[in-house]
Design an enzyme around this catalytic site. Structure first.
Site, PDB file in Angstrom:
ATOM      1  N   TYR A 170       1.059   1.239  14.370  1.00 52.70           N
ATOM      2  CA  TYR A 170      -0.029   0.995  13.445  1.00 52.70           C
ATOM      3  C   TYR A 170       0.307   1.462  12.036  1.00 52.70           C
ATOM      4  O   TYR A 170       0.657   2.603  11.822  1.00 52.70           O
ATOM      5  CB  TYR A 170      -1.299   1.716  13.915  1.00 52.70           C
ATOM      6  CG  TYR A 170      -2.391   1.623  12.899  1.00 52.70           C
ATOM      7  CD1 TYR A 170      -3.027   0.404  12.670  1.00 52.70           C
ATOM      8  CD2 TYR A 170      -2.750   2.711  12.127  1.00 52.70           C
ATOM      9  CE1 TYR A 170      -4.008   0.298  11.710  1.00 52.70           C
ATOM     10  CE2 TYR A 170      -3.736   2.613  11.166  1.00 52.70           C
ATOM     11  CZ  TYR A 170      -4.362   1.399  10.966  1.00 52.70           C
ATOM     12  OH  TYR A 170      -5.327   1.291  10.005  1.00 52.70           O
ATOM     13  N   ASP A 207       0.888  -1.170   0.000  1.00 51.75           N
ATOM     14  CA  ASP A 207       0.000   0.000   0.000  1.00 51.75           C
ATOM     15  C   ASP A 207       0.920   1.212   0.000  1.00 51.75           C
ATOM     16  O   ASP A 207       1.612   1.477   0.979  1.00 51.75           O
ATOM     17  CB  ASP A 207      -0.883  -0.042   1.252  1.00 51.75           C
ATOM     18  CG  ASP A 207      -1.762   1.203   1.387  1.00 51.75           C
ATOM     19  OD1 ASP A 207      -1.544   2.182   0.640  1.00 51.75           O
ATOM     20  OD2 ASP A 207      -2.661   1.197   2.256  1.00 51.75           O
ATOM     21  N   LYS A 222      -3.715  -2.871   8.115  1.00 52.14           N
ATOM     22  CA  LYS A 222      -3.643  -4.335   8.062  1.00 52.14           C
ATOM     23  C   LYS A 222      -2.762  -4.752   6.891  1.00 52.14           C
ATOM     24  O   LYS A 222      -2.429  -3.935   6.029  1.00 52.14           O
ATOM     25  CB  LYS A 222      -5.047  -4.916   7.924  1.00 52.14           C
ATOM     26  CG  LYS A 222      -5.757  -5.052   9.266  1.00 52.14           C
ATOM     27  CD  LYS A 222      -5.204  -6.201  10.099  1.00 52.14           C
ATOM     28  CE  LYS A 222      -6.020  -6.376  11.368  1.00 52.14           C
ATOM     29  NZ  LYS A 222      -5.219  -6.823  12.516  1.00 52.14           N
TER      30      LYS A 222
HETATM   31  C1  F6R Z   1      -7.685  -0.178   7.628  1.00 54.98           C
HETATM   32  C2  F6R Z   1      -7.351   1.161   7.154  1.00 54.98           C
HETATM   33  C3  F6R Z   1      -8.294   2.271   7.427  1.00 54.98           C
HETATM   34  C4  F6R Z   1      -7.672   3.304   8.360  1.00 54.98           C
HETATM   35  C5  F6R Z   1      -8.655   4.423   8.690  1.00 54.98           C
HETATM   36  C6  F6R Z   1      -8.020   5.510   9.550  1.00 54.98           C
HETATM   37  O1  F6R Z   1      -6.636  -1.062   7.377  1.00 54.98           O
HETATM   38  O2  F6R Z   1      -6.314   1.365   6.577  1.00 54.98           O
HETATM   39  O3  F6R Z   1      -9.501   1.799   7.946  1.00 54.98           O
HETATM   40  O4  F6R Z   1      -7.219   2.705   9.527  1.00 54.98           O
HETATM   41  O5  F6R Z   1      -9.135   5.018   7.508  1.00 54.98           O
HETATM   42  O6  F6R Z   1      -6.893   5.976   8.925  1.00 54.98           O
HETATM   43  P1  F6R Z   1      -5.985   7.146   9.531  1.00 54.98           P
HETATM   44  O7  F6R Z   1      -5.620   6.717  10.929  1.00 54.98           O
HETATM   45  O8  F6R Z   1      -4.820   7.199   8.596  1.00 54.98           O
HETATM   46  O9  F6R Z   1      -6.828   8.388   9.506  1.00 54.98           O
HETATM   47 MG    MG Z   2      -4.171   2.120   3.060  1.00 54.75          MG
HETATM   48 MG    MG Z   3      -5.048  -1.954   1.983  1.00 50.38          MG
END
Ligand code: F6R
Ligand code: MG
Ligand code: MG
Length: 366
Positions: free
Chosen positions: A230, A13, A233
Site C-alpha cells: 500500500y 506525492d 491511490k
Molecule cells: C488515501 C490516503 C489516506 C491514507 C490515510 C491513512 O489515498 O492517502 O487516506 O490512506 O490517511 O494513512 P496512513 O496509513 O499513512 O496513516
Molecule cells: Mg499522500
Molecule cells: Mg494524493
C-alpha cells in the site's frame, strides 16, 4: 510552427501537509526554482507547478518527445530535491512515491505518474490539465467517454463536421498489461464492457479518428501494483486539447457537473464522489476526501503556457459540489460496509490476512 511540442505532466506525492490533505508551499517553491533553471538553460520551453491535495504536478513543455530521459530525470530530481524539504519539515509520507533509490532511463515503474502528448501547436491551442487526488486512473473513464463519445454531453459530435467521424480510444488493461483500441461511435457497446470496470481498464489516449491527432492523454500508473504494497491511490492526471475539431472547453468540463463515484477516498479503500473544486478547495480533509479534481486551463503560445485559469472556480459547478457533499453524507453512513468500503479484493490495504490467521482454527465446515 511546424515542429512538435511535447506537453509532459508528471506528478508525485512526496509528502502531505497536514496528513494527506494538502501541499506545503515550500515544495512548490523548490520545484519552481529548479524548473526556472531548466527553462533558462533551454531544457524546457516553459513550465507550471500545480497541485491537487497532497500531489505535486510538474507541467512542462519541450521538444524532446514523450518518455524522454532528460525530461523524466529533471522531474525525478525535482521530486528528490522537494523531498529533502519535505523531510526537513517532517511532512507526512515524505518521498512516498519515489519507489526506487536512483533514476534510470525513464520514470516507468519508478512511482511518479505521468501523462504526455506530442502535437503541432495549432493557430490557437486551448489545453485543459486535470489533476485528481484520492482516486485511481480509471476515474477518467466516465468523463472521457462523455467528452468524446456521448452526444448528450458533446454537441460537437453531432453538429461539428470535424468531430462527426468520432474518436479512437486506447484502453489499457492495468492488470494484464495489454492494450486495445476502440473506434467510436461504432464500438461503444464493446468498449463500455471494459471501461465500465475502471479498477482494471483505463483509457490511456484518445485520438481523432479522421486524422489520428492526439486529443487526450492520462496517467495510468498503479502505485500499489508497482510497489506490491500500500502506497496510497495513484491520484491521476489528464490532458485534453480543446476547440476546433476537439471538444469545446465547456464540453470537456461538462462531464464533471456529475460528481461520479470513484474508488479511493480514505485509505484508498472507499467509494466516493469526485468533487470538482477550485485550486483553493483542493484539500481533501473530510474522511481524507471526498476525492477531488481541479482543472488548469492554458492557451499555448509557441510552447509557452499562458495561464492557468482555475476552471472549476465557477458557480456553475456549485450544484455538483452540493451533490458530492450529499452523496458523501449518504455513503459515509454505511461505515465499514460495502459499497462505501471497496470489495475485499480491491482494497488498498486490509487486515483480512491477519484476522484470517488469528481465526483460522475457529473456522469449520458448515
Ligand atoms: C488515501 C490516503 C489516506 C491514507 C490515510 C491513512 O489515498 O492517502 O487516506 O490512506 O490517511 O494513512 P496512513 O496509513 O499513512 O496513516
Ligand atoms: Mg499522500
Ligand atoms: Mg494524493
Amino acid at each position: 510552427m511546424g515542429e512538435k511540442i511535447t506537453l509532459s505532466v508528471i506528478k508525485a506525492d512526496i509528502g502531505g501537509y497536514v496528513g494527506h490533505a494538502a501541499m506545503h508551499p515550500e515544495l512548490i517553491a523548490v520545484a519552481e526554482e529548479i524548473l526556472t533553471e531548466a527553462k533558462k538553460s533551454g531544457v524546457i520551453i516553459d513550465f507550471y507547478v500545480g497541485c491537487c491535495g497532497d500531489d505535486l504536478a510538474l507541467l512542462m513543455t519541450h521538444k524532446k518527445g514523450s518518455d524522454n530521459e532528460e525530461i523524466h530525470k529533471l522531474a525525478w530530481e525535482t521530486f528528490e530535491k522537494a523531498t529533502e524539504v519535505s523531510k526537513k519539515l517532517k511532512l507526512y509520507g515524505a518521498g512516498q512515491d519515489l519507489l526506487v533509490d536512483a533514476f534510470s532511463g525513464n520514470l516507468k515503474g519508478m512511482g511518479p505518474g505521468y501523462a504526455e502528448m506530442e502535437f503541432e501547436e495549432r493557430k490557437s491551442e486551448p489545453i485543459l490539465v486535470f489533476l485528481a487526488d484520492k482516486t485511481e486512473p480509471g476515474a477518467w473513464n466516465l468523463p472521457l467517454y462523455k467528452m468524446f463519445a456521448d452526444p448528450f454531453n458533446t454537441a460537437g459530435l453531432v453538429i461539428d463536421p470535424s468531430m462527426h467521424d468520432g474518436f479512437l480510444f486506447e484502453v489499457h488493461d492495468l492488470i494484464e498489461h495489454k492494450k486495445v483500441t476502440f473506434k467510436t461511435p461504432e464500438e461503444i457497446y464493446d468498449m463500455l464492457v471494459f471501461i465500465g470496470a475502471p479498477g482494471r481498464f483505463a483509457i490511456k489516449y484518445v485520438f481523432r479518428k479522421s486524422d489520428g491527432e492526439v486529443a487526450a492523454a492520462t496517467s495510468t500508473q498503479r502505485l500499489n501494483l508497482l510497489a506490491g504494497r500500500y502506497v496510497g491511490k495513484d491520484d491521476p492526471v489528464l490532458i485534453v486539447r480543446c476547440q476546433s475539431g476537439f471538444p469545446a472547453v465547456g464540453e470537456a468540463l461538462e462531464p464533471f457537473s456529475f460528481p461520479h463515484t470513484v474508488a479511493g477516498f480514505m485509505r484508498g479503500s472507499h467509494h466516493g464522489p469526485l468533487m470538482p473544486v477550485s485550486f483553493k478547495d483542493s484539500t481533501p480533509s473530510r474522511f481524507d476526501g471526498p476525492p477531488r479534481v481541479v482543472c488548469l486551463g492554458f492557451q499555448l503560445a509557441e510552447g509557452n503556457l499562458v495561464g492557468p485559469r482555475d476552471m472549476f472556480d465557477d458557480p456553475a459547478f456549485d450544484n455538483a459540489r452540493k451533490l458530492a457533499n450529499d452523496v458523501t453524507d449518504y455513503l459515509r453512513r454505511h461505515g465499514p460496509f460495502e459499497p462505501h468500503r471497496l470489495p475485499l479484493e480491491e482494497m488498498e490495504y486490509t487486515t483480512l490476512p491477519q484476522v484470517m490467521e488469528k481465526l483460522k482454527d475457529r473456522f469449520s465446515e458448515e
